[in-house]
Design an enzyme around this catalytic site. Structure first.
Site, PDB file in Angstrom:
ATOM      1  N   ASN A   1       0.803  -1.233   0.000  1.00 35.28           N
ATOM      2  CA  ASN A   1       0.000   0.000   0.000  1.00 35.28           C
ATOM      3  C   ASN A   1       0.833   1.280   0.000  1.00 35.28           C
ATOM      4  OD1 ASN A   1       0.667  -0.620   2.632  1.00 35.28           O
ATOM      5  ND2 ASN A   1      -1.134   0.360   3.491  1.00 35.28           N
TER       6      ASN A   1
ATOM      7  N   GLU B   1       3.817  -4.016  12.375  1.00 35.28           N
ATOM      8  CA  GLU B   1       2.846  -2.949  12.099  1.00 35.28           C
ATOM      9  C   GLU B   1       1.727  -3.598  11.298  1.00 35.28           C
ATOM     10  OE1 GLU B   1       2.980  -0.095  13.339  1.00 35.28           O
ATOM     11  OE2 GLU B   1       5.077   0.421  13.682  1.00 35.28           O
TER      12      GLU B   1
ATOM     13  N   CYS C   1      -3.540   1.611   6.467  1.00 39.60           N
ATOM     14  CA  CYS C   1      -3.803   0.963   7.754  1.00 39.60           C
ATOM     15  C   CYS C   1      -4.426   1.941   8.757  1.00 39.60           C
ATOM     16  CB  CYS C   1      -2.521   0.374   8.308  1.00 39.60           C
ATOM     17  SG  CYS C   1      -1.166   1.530   8.231  1.00 39.60           S
TER      18      CYS C   1
ATOM     19  N   GLU D   1       7.550   2.564  15.336  1.00 39.67           N
ATOM     20  CA  GLU D   1       8.498   3.054  14.342  1.00 39.67           C
ATOM     21  C   GLU D   1       8.532   4.572  14.432  1.00 39.67           C
ATOM     22  OE1 GLU D   1       6.765   0.714  10.823  1.00 39.67           O
ATOM     23  OE2 GLU D   1       8.919   0.262  10.768  1.00 39.67           O
TER      24      GLU D   1
HETATM   25  P1  NDP Z   1       0.172  -9.178   3.722  1.00 38.50           P
HETATM   26  O1  NDP Z   1       0.204  -9.464   5.143  1.00 38.50           O
HETATM   27  O2  NDP Z   1      -0.530 -10.101   2.812  1.00 38.50           O
HETATM   28  O3  NDP Z   1       1.637  -9.036   3.091  1.00 38.50           O
HETATM   29  C1  NDP Z   1       2.596  -8.185   3.641  1.00 38.50           C
HETATM   30  C2  NDP Z   1       3.960  -8.686   3.227  1.00 38.50           C
HETATM   31  O4  NDP Z   1       4.203  -9.935   3.845  1.00 38.50           O
HETATM   32  C3  NDP Z   1       4.137  -8.891   1.722  1.00 38.50           C
HETATM   33  O5  NDP Z   1       5.435  -8.531   1.355  1.00 38.50           O
HETATM   34  C4  NDP Z   1       3.934 -10.389   1.613  1.00 38.50           C
HETATM   35  O6  NDP Z   1       4.539 -10.941   0.472  1.00 38.50           O
HETATM   36  C5  NDP Z   1       4.604 -10.880   2.860  1.00 38.50           C
HETATM   37  N1  NDP Z   1       4.217 -12.230   3.280  1.00 38.50           N
HETATM   38  C6  NDP Z   1       3.113 -12.939   2.941  1.00 38.50           C
HETATM   39  N2  NDP Z   1       3.154 -14.168   3.515  1.00 38.50           N
HETATM   40  C7  NDP Z   1       4.310 -14.232   4.220  1.00 38.50           C
HETATM   41  C8  NDP Z   1       4.931 -15.249   5.013  1.00 38.50           C
HETATM   42  N3  NDP Z   1       4.366 -16.456   5.202  1.00 38.50           N
HETATM   43  N4  NDP Z   1       6.112 -14.973   5.579  1.00 38.50           N
HETATM   44  C9  NDP Z   1       6.712 -13.771   5.400  1.00 38.50           C
HETATM   45  N5  NDP Z   1       6.181 -12.784   4.654  1.00 38.50           N
HETATM   46  C10 NDP Z   1       4.983 -13.011   4.075  1.00 38.50           C
HETATM   47  O7  NDP Z   1      -0.395  -7.723   3.609  1.00 38.50           O
HETATM   48  P2  NDP Z   1      -0.730  -6.882   2.324  1.00 38.50           P
HETATM   49  O8  NDP Z   1       0.459  -6.731   1.475  1.00 38.50           O
HETATM   50  O9  NDP Z   1      -1.957  -7.470   1.726  1.00 38.50           O
HETATM   51  O10 NDP Z   1      -1.011  -5.419   2.976  1.00 38.50           O
HETATM   52  C11 NDP Z   1      -2.216  -5.069   3.444  1.00 38.50           C
HETATM   53  C12 NDP Z   1      -2.279  -5.229   4.951  1.00 38.50           C
HETATM   54  O11 NDP Z   1      -1.178  -4.567   5.585  1.00 38.50           O
HETATM   55  C13 NDP Z   1      -3.496  -4.614   5.542  1.00 38.50           C
HETATM   56  O12 NDP Z   1      -4.104  -5.482   6.450  1.00 38.50           O
HETATM   57  C14 NDP Z   1      -2.975  -3.363   6.290  1.00 38.50           C
HETATM   58  O13 NDP Z   1      -3.715  -2.927   7.357  1.00 38.50           O
HETATM   59  C15 NDP Z   1      -1.638  -3.773   6.689  1.00 38.50           C
HETATM   60  N6  NDP Z   1      -0.787  -2.606   6.821  1.00 38.50           N
HETATM   61  C16 NDP Z   1      -0.417  -2.157   8.072  1.00 38.50           C
HETATM   62  C17 NDP Z   1       0.332  -1.033   8.238  1.00 38.50           C
HETATM   63  C18 NDP Z   1       0.786  -0.580   9.594  1.00 38.50           C
HETATM   64  O14 NDP Z   1       1.724   0.204   9.683  1.00 38.50           O
HETATM   65  N7  NDP Z   1       0.190  -1.024  10.662  1.00 38.50           N
HETATM   66  C19 NDP Z   1       0.770  -0.236   7.091  1.00 38.50           C
HETATM   67  C20 NDP Z   1       0.363  -0.789   5.842  1.00 38.50           C
HETATM   68  C21 NDP Z   1      -0.378  -1.933   5.731  1.00 38.50           C
HETATM   69  P3  NDP Z   1       3.686 -11.170  -0.889  1.00 38.50           P
HETATM   70  O15 NDP Z   1       3.553  -9.847  -1.533  1.00 38.50           O
HETATM   71  O16 NDP Z   1       4.510 -12.097  -1.681  1.00 38.50           O
HETATM   72  O17 NDP Z   1       2.362 -11.753  -0.498  1.00 38.50           O
END
Ligand code: NDP
Length: 454
Positions: free
Chosen positions: A131, A229, A263, A432
């Site tokens: 995002n 996060e 988020c 952070e």
């Molecule tokens: P995901 O949790 O699906 O993915 C986040 C990252 O984790 C991606 O790089 C993903 O890779 C990777 N990932 C997926 N599976 C694994 C695993 N088994 N082990 C290690 N890494 C893994 O989130 P999204 O990308 O869909 O992002 C959206 C979500 O993130 C929302 O729920 C949002 O709220 C949250 N978010 C939170 C923030 C905060 O600061 N609190 C800020 C921004 C977003 P891949 O792309 O290959 O799937």
């Protein structure tokens, strides 16, 4: 060789085909990062500070290029993407002062002196979501580098382009080769390999709560520390004693910025019952006024959703019989477009509970302050939120009572690089940004030096 098509979400055109790395590539990256970290940590603090300022300047010189990449990879409006690239520069500049300020303490003890050192951890693994690809990565890599570490970033599969470019810029700015690397790959392959690698000393993960739980489990196997996060379902609480015109005019931007893929999105609006009708009267034209369209246009406020798969997920929350109060506009034709959407569902509906991560907001009413606080806290998340009131005492009472890490009064501001950011409850672990962030990338070492009697 496994590849992935990188798709422009505003046009659905493939803009790049990228090779995805495997676990062997992570081994090689960790070995290079380990060597680079030794060189980096051995530099004088002022030299590390100077190189980080150089990196910030290089990012500034490429701000337009980075912004254009984010527009085509993520569909972010150009105004927003330009701000994001500038924010990366700002975060680097802010933490460039840290190498010369990472002081330990001198603690009074008997028989000698006792001092502490903030030692770098070594190699840090950073896993980012799609995002905000540049900014979220920078929140981790800038303070981690400042504290003397090397950083390996695994970007989200859909949006790797800006982080790949930032790692190139780091080398051209004079950071040791291998100190900041980008490792495009699948989460369950490259992400998992980073978490479990014995050469990685800490993991910073930003993403969904479901994946964050898995990351924590895997990290626990080797007692690797994590910062998480995670998701949010934040409330925008509008009291009857607020400036209702301003609250209604700004509410769309508290939730529809970045097409709701934020988020911190205030995706639950809670309005005091006595002013509900008037609020909705004011809110409707404000939603209609959000400019949704070509992300390359300077006037655009909201672009498309990031991918077809995500569009389908968001759409599933707004079936034909959804309780839609009103909607804004969105282009037709190619692109993953979704109009700003306002729902008035029952409190038990999944649109009130789930993080939709799209431009969909629910509106509920409350009777009094106690009910507003109870509704705001009725979620497993605790990341963000806003309180609209002209009563200072009420503002302070409610901000203290809402269990969330980042609150704003009469504003929807969440993130400033100079203030701490992170979540309560299932929104995460750790903080952070802010002045203390570099310490999250150090281990405290305590040293006692005996002083002999004369
Ligand atoms: P995901 O949790 O699906 O993915 C986040 C990252 O984790 C991606 O790089 C993903 O890779 C990777 N990932 C997926 N599976 C694994 C695993 N088994 N082990 C290690 N890494 C893994 O989130 P999204 O990308 O869909 O992002 C959206 C979500 O993130 C929302 O729920 C949002 O709220 C949250 N978010 C939170 C923030 C905060 O600061 N609190 C800020 C921004 C977003 P891949 O792309 O290959 O799937």
């Amino acid at each position: 060789m496994t590849t992935i098509d990188i798709v422009n979400p505003a046009t659905e055109e493939t803009i790049s085909v990228l090779e995805l790395l495997d676990a062997t590539a992570v081994d090689e990256a960790v070995a290079r990062a380990t060597s680079a970290q030794r060189i980096w940590a051995a530099l004088a603090p002022a030299e590390r500070a100077e190189r980080l300022r150089g990196f910030a300047d290089t990012v500034a010189a490429h701000q337009g290029e980075l912004a254009d990449l984010e527009v085509s990879n993520s569909g972010h409006p150009i105004g927003q993407a330009t701000w994001e690239a500038g924010h990366v520069r700002d975060v680097l500049e802010y933490y460039a002062t840290a190498p010369e300020r990472l002081s330990g303490r001198q603690i009074p003890v008997a028989g000698g002196i006792d001092i502490t050192f903030a030692e770098p951890i070594g190699v840090i693994g950073v896993i980012t979501p799609w995002n905000f690809p540049m900014t979220i990565a920078a929140w981790a890599f800038a303070p981690a580098l400042a504290a003397g570490n090397a950083v390996l970033v695994k970007p989200a599969e859909w949006t790797p382009l800006t982080m790949l470019r930032l790692a190139e810029l780091a080398v051209s700015a004079g950071l040791p080769d291998g100190l900041l690397q980008t490792l495009p790959g699948r989460g369950d392959v490259v992400g998992d390999a980073l978490i479990t690698h014995p050469g990685v000393g800490k993991v910073v993960f930003t993403g969904s709560t479901a994946t964050g739980t898995r990351v924590m489990e895997r990290a626990a196997e080797s007692v690797t520390p994590v910062t998480l996060e995670l998701g949010g379902k934040s409330a925008n609480i509008v009291f009857a004693d607020s400036d209702l015109e301003r609250a209604a005019a700004t509410a769309p931007y508290g939730v529809f910025d970045n097409a709701g893929q934020d988020c911190c999105a205030r995706s639950r609006i809670l309005v005091q019952r006595t002013v509900y009708d008037r609020f909705m009267e004011l809110f409707e034209p404000a939603v209609a006024g959000v400019t949704v369209g070509d992300p390359r246009a300077e006037s655009t406020e909201m672009g498309p959703l990031v991918s077809r798969a995500h569009w389908e997920k968001v759409s599933s929350y707004v079936p034909d019989d959804a309780p839609v109060a009103f909607r804004g506009s969105a282009p037709t034709g190619p692109g993953f477009w979704f109009p700003p959407t306002v729902l008035t569902p029952a409190a038990s509906d999944r649109t009130v509970r789930d993080e939709i991560f799209g431009p969909v907001v629910t509106v509920q009413t409350f009777a009094d302050e106690a009910e507003a606080i109870a509704l705001a806290n009725d979620t497993p998340y605790g990341l963000s939120g806003s309180i609209w009131t002209e009563n200072l005492s009420r503002a302070l009472r409610v901000t203290r009572a809402v269990a969330a890490g980042n609150l704003s009064v009469n504003s929807h501001s969440s993130v400033r690089y100079s203030t701490p950011f992170g979540g309560f409850k299932q929104s995460g672990i750790g903080r952070e940004l802010g002045p203390d962030a570099p310490f999250a990338f150090t281990e405290t070492k305590n040293v006692f030096i005996a002083v002999a009697d004369a």
